[in-house]
Design a protein around this motif. Structure first.
Motif, PDB file in Angstrom:
ATOM      1  N   GLN A 185       0.824  -1.214   0.000  1.00  0.00           N
ATOM      2  CA  GLN A 185       0.000   0.000   0.000  1.00  0.00           C
ATOM      3  C   GLN A 185       0.856   1.261   0.000  1.00  0.00           C
ATOM      4  O   GLN A 185       0.339   2.351  -0.184  1.00  0.00           O
ATOM      5  CB  GLN A 185      -0.889   0.027   1.255  1.00  0.00           C
ATOM      6  N   LYS A 186       2.168   1.129   0.270  1.00  0.00           N
ATOM      7  CA  LYS A 186       3.043   2.290   0.474  1.00  0.00           C
ATOM      8  C   LYS A 186       2.431   3.218   1.518  1.00  0.00           C
ATOM      9  O   LYS A 186       2.163   4.402   1.243  1.00  0.00           O
ATOM     10  CB  LYS A 186       3.241   3.044  -0.855  1.00  0.00           C
ATOM     11  N   PRO A 187       2.171   2.697   2.692  1.00  0.00           N
ATOM     12  CA  PRO A 187       1.433   3.495   3.670  1.00  0.00           C
ATOM     13  C   PRO A 187       2.328   4.535   4.345  1.00  0.00           C
ATOM     14  O   PRO A 187       3.545   4.391   4.354  1.00  0.00           O
ATOM     15  CB  PRO A 187       0.986   2.448   4.682  1.00  0.00           C
ATOM     16  N   ASP A 188       1.692   5.588   4.889  1.00  0.00           N
ATOM     17  CA  ASP A 188       2.416   6.517   5.749  1.00  0.00           C
ATOM     18  C   ASP A 188       2.455   5.966   7.166  1.00  0.00           C
ATOM     19  O   ASP A 188       3.355   6.255   7.941  1.00  0.00           O
ATOM     20  CB  ASP A 188       1.705   7.875   5.793  1.00  0.00           C
ATOM     21  N   LEU A 189       1.418   5.228   7.484  1.00  0.00           N
ATOM     22  CA  LEU A 189       1.257   4.734   8.846  1.00  0.00           C
ATOM     23  C   LEU A 189       0.934   3.241   8.789  1.00  0.00           C
ATOM     24  O   LEU A 189       0.133   2.803   7.963  1.00  0.00           O
ATOM     25  CB  LEU A 189       0.094   5.493   9.521  1.00  0.00           C
ATOM     26  N   LEU A 190       1.577   2.493   9.658  1.00  0.00           N
ATOM     27  CA  LEU A 190       1.323   1.061   9.709  1.00  0.00           C
ATOM     28  C   LEU A 190       0.753   0.718  11.079  1.00  0.00           C
ATOM     29  O   LEU A 190       1.322   1.103  12.102  1.00  0.00           O
ATOM     30  CB  LEU A 190       2.635   0.303   9.469  1.00  0.00           C
ATOM     31  N   LEU A 191      -0.384   0.016  11.088  1.00  0.00           N
ATOM     32  CA  LEU A 191      -0.984  -0.407  12.351  1.00  0.00           C
ATOM     33  C   LEU A 191      -0.748  -1.894  12.498  1.00  0.00           C
ATOM     34  O   LEU A 191      -1.013  -2.666  11.579  1.00  0.00           O
ATOM     35  CB  LEU A 191      -2.487  -0.128  12.338  1.00  0.00           C
ATOM     36  N   LEU A 192      -0.239  -2.303  13.640  1.00  0.00           N
ATOM     37  CA  LEU A 192      -0.010  -3.733  13.851  1.00  0.00           C
ATOM     38  C   LEU A 192      -0.772  -4.164  15.090  1.00  0.00           C
ATOM     39  O   LEU A 192      -0.528  -3.673  16.189  1.00  0.00           O
ATOM     40  CB  LEU A 192       1.482  -4.027  14.019  1.00  0.00           C
ATOM     41  N   ASP A 193      -1.740  -5.075  14.892  1.00  0.00           N
ATOM     42  CA  ASP A 193      -2.576  -5.514  16.006  1.00  0.00           C
ATOM     43  C   ASP A 193      -2.105  -6.888  16.468  1.00  0.00           C
ATOM     44  O   ASP A 193      -2.466  -7.894  15.885  1.00  0.00           O
ATOM     45  CB  ASP A 193      -4.039  -5.554  15.548  1.00  0.00           C
ATOM     46  N   GLU A 194      -1.297  -6.913  17.509  1.00  0.00           N
ATOM     47  CA  GLU A 194      -0.756  -8.173  18.035  1.00  0.00           C
ATOM     48  C   GLU A 194      -0.120  -9.023  16.941  1.00  0.00           C
ATOM     49  O   GLU A 194      -0.523 -10.180  16.737  1.00  0.00           O
ATOM     50  CB  GLU A 194      -1.864  -9.005  18.703  1.00  0.00           C
TER      51      GLU A 194
END
Lengths: 270, 270, 258
Positions: free
Chosen positions: C162-171
């Motif tokens: 996705q070439k993200p600016d922000l990465l969310l990692l849930d566990e």
């Protein structure tokens, strides 16, 4: 960009096809198209007849919005009662007769000749559609619920016999060996080794079977084997759609009740 | 615990006294219902016809031999029709089932009222046998293959939709969340999240229904739905049992092959 | 770049899951979110891309308030937020490549996604990402054939495509064995630094948080009770976040008792 990345840029990807060989893929597509073309021709849709039929469709729809339960009240009541009594008798006797056939058709507790004989019975019973069976029995035993009851007994034996004998065959050999090793006789083997393992399944199947039998009892009347189906057939034959609608509604409600009760009991058992 | 107390000595018994009594009364009640039902059936039966059965059976069994092999040239076209009936009926039912199942599943339905309507369609379709559906549809579109196909489809929608919406309700929500989280549109979420998860069950259920439809389509001709059942009915009405047995054998073989194909196909997609 | 202001989430049943959370993250920051089960870690992470709808508060990402976006705008915003899940959240019956490419669904039309006809640019990126996470040989393997660690690598590739600016990692490591967990964490942190992405890692194991991140945020009963450099995390801080416990003797083996 360095040179390694440049090399990576060239790589392409497309989803692999379900069938690798392009030739096979196109052959299959071609055959399917040919089949569709030829098959559609066998339907001979008569547009004219359908347009004429549409009037009747409206008439029916109209009738279905005002079902008439009363005009042939006693016939409907008789038909329903007949379906229910047929279900009771056919289910009880079907289960009863299914037991010996089931035991015989389980390879791990019966001698081979008995096994083949019982398997044979099950194959024949299962492959005969209820309606075909009903036609044959009506010819043999005359119109009425007797032929219907026999039909559904045969069908029950086939159904319970097949499923339950497979369950018995799944009982582990060790369990049976352990009981045989105590010197138990064959009836003791059945009572202590087999019955406890399949009893809940047996009861579940029997209840499910009662539900199934009732559904069948609503339709075999169309070929003269008794039950509510015969009353429906008569109503349709007279173009009495209001009564037919009423009967259909009764059938749907009863089938629903049967299904609900059957699944409720089975849920409580497990 | 069923322990029996006598003279300060405890003795284990299989069932307590009350339990045995309860079971006995239950059995007695069941027996009574069975006997009343049997009486009802017996009253509705013409016993002279029943006693006549062996003669009747002997009569048509002797008439069956030798089978009329020449009848094959009527049977084969009818068989082709029958198979098309089942194939197209199934495809039509499967196509209609997709939107109905989506509307009926709790997690995909657009609205509670829509869900109610979808469930009503499913229940109505399922509770009425395909033979009864054929009886109604023949009135609208006229007798023939087309009516039979519609009847098969109308009955199939209920079963396919039911099994299918249950699969939708059990779907794994996490991958769907993940695809939503990438910013995909609703249609794309459906394409990548739902369809791959649902496809195997959808194909499996449809193939299974096709197998059932092969059986149903062999008899739907009895009420005017076209196909091989029509030949069976006419052979029996003309007392041409030598032709009837040919039809019966054809039906048996067809059903066996269909069962085999269906089992193989379902294995492949599982 | 990300600023969360007074975020509140109340589920239909039960108490407040998030009770006024304020958090600010600069570009390139990697923070670990720790806290006891039920503290609201997962809810917080899911509020940021609105997989869970916040009840009130603002989520400002690059100057845009995510909580006020309509559906179309939200899809556009989600394009720039990658997410990695505990149970990998792959579509089991799709191939590795299809799963990775699904990260770019928002950038292609419906017909392109139906025909799996993605632009060459994304295909090249996906293939090099798969090489980078060590799955170059598994491009057309179905996701359900992979081990847990491999699946999570696919999840990482999908999010990074996705070439993200922000990465969310849930566990991201909770379903993996300790060795694989470390490998996955190392891979994620390396990639995030390499591509200068901000990341919020909701994590169960304090040890991993200390090892791989520079900043640790502690959440307890829906409030942020701790926000310091990873090196400063001591037993007092653990008591503040998790409650009273003999941390010296227990650490680091059993730091997740509730």
């Amino acid at each position: 960009m360095n040179s390694e990345n440049q090399a990576v840029e060239e790589r392409t990807w497309s989803k692999p096809k379900l069938i690798d060989s392009a030739f096979l893929r196109w052959t299959i597509t071609f055959l399917v198209i040919i089949y569709i073309i030829f098959a559609v021709r066998s339907f001979e849709i008569n547009v004219d007849r359908i347009i004429r039929g549409l009037d009747r469709a409206w008439e029916m729809l109209y009738a279905f919005l005002q079902p008439d339960f009363l005009a042939r009240q006693s016939h409907i009541f008789q038909g329903v009662l007949e379906s229910i009594t047929m279900t009771v008798v056919a289910t009880s006797l079907g289960i009863l007769f299914a037991i010996p056939v089931t035991l015989g058709a389980a390879k791990n507790i019966s001698p081979l000749p008995v096994y083949y004989f019982c398997r044979g019975i099950l194959v024949v019973f299962r492959s005969l559609h209820v309606v075909i069976l009903a036609i044959l029995f009506v010819i043999m035993f005359g119109f009425g619920p007797f032929a219907g009851v026999l039909t559904m007994i045969i069908n029950s034996i086939g159904f319970i016999g097949k499923l339950l004998s497979e369950d018995i065959e799944n009982i582990s050999d060790e369990t049976l060996e352990a009981i045989r090793a105590t010197g138990a006789s064959w009836p003791q083997l059945i009572i202590y080794g087999v019955w406890p393992q399949v009893s809940s399944r047996f009861i579940g199947l029997s209840i499910y079977r009662a539900d199934m039998t009732f559904r069948q009892s609503t339709v075999i009347g169309l070929v003269g084997a008794g039950g509510i189906g015969a009353v429906l057939d008569t109503a349709m034959g007279r173009y009495d759609f209001n009564t037919a609608a009423a009967i259909l509604i009764v059938i749907i409600i009863l089938v629903l009740i049967g299904e609900y009760v059957s699944s409720a009991i089975r849920r409580r058992l497990t | 615990m069923p322990w029996k107390n006598t003279d300060n000595k405890s003795e284990w018994v299989f069932r307590s006294r009350e339990e045995s009594l309860k079971r006995f009364l239950l059995f007695l009640a069941g027996l009574t219902v069975f006997l009343i039902a049997s009486k009802f059936i017996s009253d509705a039966t013409m016993w002279p016809f029943v006693l006549d059965a062996p003669t009747q059976a002997m009569d048509f069994v002797t008439r069956m031999f030798p089978p009329d092999l020449a009848y094959t040239n009527r049977i084969l076209p009818a068989l082709w029709d029958t198979i098309n009936l089942a194939v197209f009926g199934t495809v039509l039912a499967a196509v209609i089932s997709v939107p109905i199942a989506v509307m009926a599943a709790q997690n995909t339905t657009p609205h509670r009222i829509v869900r109610g309507i979808a469930l009503t369609i499913i229940v109505t379709s399922r509770s009425v046998n395909s033979l009864i559906w054929a009886l109604i549809i023949v009135q609208v579109v006229g007798p023939g293959l087309f009516a039979g196909m519609l009847a098969i489809a109308v009955r199939g929608v209920g079963m396919i939709s039911k099994l299918f919406y249950e699969t939708i309700e059990e779907i794994d929500q996490e991958p769907i969340e993940a695809i939503k989280a990438t910013g995909a549109s609703k249609a794309q979420v459906f394409l990548y999240g739902y369809i791959p998860q649902l496809m195997p069950s959808f194909v499996g259920v449809s193939v299974y229904r096709w197998e059932i439809n092969i059986r149903e389509s062999t008899i739907i001709g009895i009420v005017g739905g076209g196909g091989i059942g029509f030949l069976l009915n006419s052979a029996i009405n003309r007392l041409r049992w030598d032709q009837a047995i040919m039809v019966l054998i054809t039906i048996l073989i067809t059903v066996f092959i269909a069962e085999w194909v269906s089992a193989k196909a379902r294995e492949a997609v599982a | 770049m990300l600023e969360i202001i007074d975020l509140v989430k109340k589920y239909d049943s039960g108490p407040l899951a998030l009770d006024g959370v304020n958090l600010k993250i600069e570009a390139g920051d990697i923070i670990a979110l720790i806290g006891p089960s039920g503290a609201g870690k997962s809810t917080l992470v899911r509020c940021i891309n609105r997989l869970v709808e916040p009840t009130s508060g603002k989520i400002m990402l690059n100057g845009v308030d995510i909580s006020s976006l309509n559906k179309k705008e939200l899809r556009e915003a989600r394009k720039n937020i990658g997410m990695i899940f505990q149970e990998y959240a792959l579509v089991e019956r799709l191939s590795v490549m299809e799963n990775v490419l699904s990260g770019r669904l928002a950038s292609v039309s419906f017909w392109q996604s139906l025909r799996r006809n993605f632009p060459q640019k994304y295909i090249s990126e996906a293939l090099s990402l798969l090489d980078r996470v060590g799955l170059g040989d598994y491009v057309d393997t179905r996701a359900d054939q992979l081990s847990g660690g491999q699946r999570q690598r696919v999840g990482i590739a999908r999010a990074l495509l996705q070439k993200p600016d922000l990465l969310l990692l849930d566990e991201p490591t909770a379903s993996l064995d300790p060795k694989t967990a470390r490998q996955i964490m190392r891979l994620v942190v390396d990639l995030v630094q390499e591509k200068n992405i901000s990341a919020i890692i909701n994590i169960h194991e304090v040890k991993l948080a200390e090892l791989f991140t520079k900043r640790i945020v502690g959440l307890r009963e829906g409030r942020i009770v701790y926000d310091e450099e990873a090196a400063k995390l001591d037993t007092d801080a653990l008591t503040l976040i998790y409650g009273e416990e003999d941390w010296e003797s227990e650490r680091p083996a059993e730091d997740e008792s509730e």
